[in-house]
Design a protein around this motif. Structure first.
Motif, short mmCIF file in Angstrom:
data_model
loop_
_atom_site.label_atom_id
_atom_site.label_comp_id
_atom_site.label_asym_id
_atom_site.label_seq_id
_atom_site.Cartn_x
_atom_site.Cartn_y
_atom_site.Cartn_z
N ASN A 135 64.35 -52.68 112.15
CA ASN A 135 63.46 -51.50 112.07
C ASN A 135 62.04 -51.88 112.47
O ASN A 135 61.35 -51.12 113.14
CB ASN A 135 63.47 -50.91 110.66
CG ASN A 135 64.84 -50.36 110.30
OD1 ASN A 135 65.60 -49.96 111.19
ND2 ASN A 135 65.17 -50.34 109.02
N ARG A 136 61.62 -53.09 112.06
CA ARG A 136 60.27 -53.53 112.43
C ARG A 136 60.16 -53.70 113.95
O ARG A 136 59.17 -53.30 114.56
CB ARG A 136 59.91 -54.83 111.70
CG ARG A 136 59.56 -54.61 110.23
CD ARG A 136 58.96 -55.86 109.60
NE ARG A 136 59.97 -56.86 109.29
CZ ARG A 136 60.69 -56.86 108.16
NH1 ARG A 136 60.48 -55.95 107.21
NH2 ARG A 136 61.60 -57.78 107.94
N GLU A 169 66.08 -54.93 107.90
CA GLU A 169 64.74 -54.33 108.05
C GLU A 169 64.00 -54.87 109.27
O GLU A 169 63.14 -54.20 109.84
CB GLU A 169 63.91 -54.59 106.79
CG GLU A 169 64.08 -53.53 105.70
CD GLU A 169 63.85 -52.12 106.24
OE1 GLU A 169 62.76 -51.85 106.78
OE2 GLU A 169 64.77 -51.29 106.14
N GLY A 170 64.34 -56.09 109.66
CA GLY A 170 63.71 -56.71 110.84
C GLY A 170 63.98 -55.90 112.10
O GLY A 170 63.13 -55.81 113.00
N ASP A 216 59.94 -50.28 115.43
CA ASP A 216 58.59 -49.70 115.30
C ASP A 216 57.69 -50.19 116.43
O ASP A 216 56.88 -49.45 116.97
CB ASP A 216 57.97 -50.10 113.95
CG ASP A 216 58.64 -49.37 112.78
OD1 ASP A 216 59.37 -48.38 113.03
OD2 ASP A 216 58.45 -49.81 111.62
N ILE A 217 57.84 -51.47 116.77
CA ILE A 217 57.01 -52.06 117.85
C ILE A 217 57.35 -51.39 119.19
O ILE A 217 56.47 -51.02 119.97
CB ILE A 217 57.21 -53.59 117.90
CG1 ILE A 217 56.58 -54.23 116.64
CG2 ILE A 217 56.63 -54.20 119.17
CD1 ILE A 217 56.91 -55.70 116.44
N ARG A 266 62.64 -46.24 119.06
CA ARG A 266 62.66 -46.84 117.72
C ARG A 266 64.06 -47.33 117.35
O ARG A 266 64.21 -48.28 116.58
CB ARG A 266 62.19 -45.78 116.72
CG ARG A 266 62.18 -46.24 115.31
CD ARG A 266 61.40 -45.30 114.40
NE ARG A 266 60.03 -45.71 114.24
CZ ARG A 266 58.98 -44.90 114.12
NH1 ARG A 266 59.15 -43.60 114.17
NH2 ARG A 266 57.77 -45.37 113.97
N SER A 297 65.93 -60.89 114.20
CA SER A 297 65.78 -59.59 113.53
C SER A 297 67.14 -59.11 113.07
O SER A 297 68.08 -59.01 113.87
CB SER A 297 65.20 -58.54 114.48
OG SER A 297 64.02 -58.98 115.07
#
Ligand code: FMN
Length: 182
Positions: free
Chosen positions: A56-57, A53-54, A60-61, A80, A50
């Motif tokens: 951030n993904r 943006e990875g 989010d998880i 987050r 990651s």
């Protein structure tokens, strides 16, 4: 840095910043992971990279997991942001295969060795790293979101980047306290 110095003086870097690993550095890091001792040649691992943006993904998880566990307020908002503490996070997952002679424990150990090898390959290239799990590595929501099933485990989140500080000199342990001769 020679190998013995790296291994005997290694240290984690809790605070990391940019730049993160270049593609060439990442490729060495992954190669080191793939050379981990591996009983039966089962390659019982997966490395989830990651960055950008990875991160951030991944955040989010962690956020959704925290929310599902009733975490609120500032602590929830912090969930987050956790992956953004470094330019790159490699999630190391053990992928356990059925084998008559290689039990799941040995396969988790192989994936753990890969994590250590990757952290050392980062440090050998002038980068820093920190192996973290926290509760998220064992969380059902995080496991499901990352496709971790059954005996598979999240071995750790390896945070990588440029150390903000030189690691502190460590107290030397007394080997005699941990040694026994048979
Ligand atoms: C499996 C595993 C999980 C870890 N998880 C965390 C963690 O969630 N948070 C943390 O602060 N340190 C964690 N650590 C410890 C750090 O990676 C680090 O080893 C520790 O802070 C000692 O620093 P040093 O590596 O410089 O000796 C973990 C280590 C291992 C092996």
């Amino acid at each position: 840095m020679d190998a013995i110095t790296l291994l005997t003086e290694r240290g984690s870097s809790p605070q990391l910043t940019f730049p993160g690993p270049t593609e060439a550095q990442l490729s060495q890091i992954v190669e080191a992971g793939l050379r981990a001792p591996d009983h039966g040649g089962l390659t019982p691992w997966e490395f989830l990279i990651s960055e950008g943006e990875g991160l951030n993904r991944l955040g989010d998880i962690l956020f959704e997991a925290a929310k599902a566990n009733g975490v609120e307020g500032e602590q929830l908002a912090r969930a987050r942001l956790l992956p953004t503490r470094a330019p790159m996070v490699i999630t190391i997952i053990s992928r356990v295969k059925d084998h008559p002679k290689v039990p799941p424990l040995e396969q988790h150990l192989s994936a753990g060795c890969a994590a250590m090898a990757m952290q050392m390959a980062a440090q050998a290239q002038g980068l820093g790293g920190m192996w973290r799990t926290g509760s998220y590595a064992f969380d059902d929501h995080v496991r499901q979101a990352l496709g971790v099933r059954g005996d598979d485990q999240i071995i750790g989140f390896l945070y990588l980047g440029t150390p903000k500080q030189t690691p502190k000199a460590k107290r030397k342990l007394d080997p005699s306290q941990f040694l026994r001769r048979l």
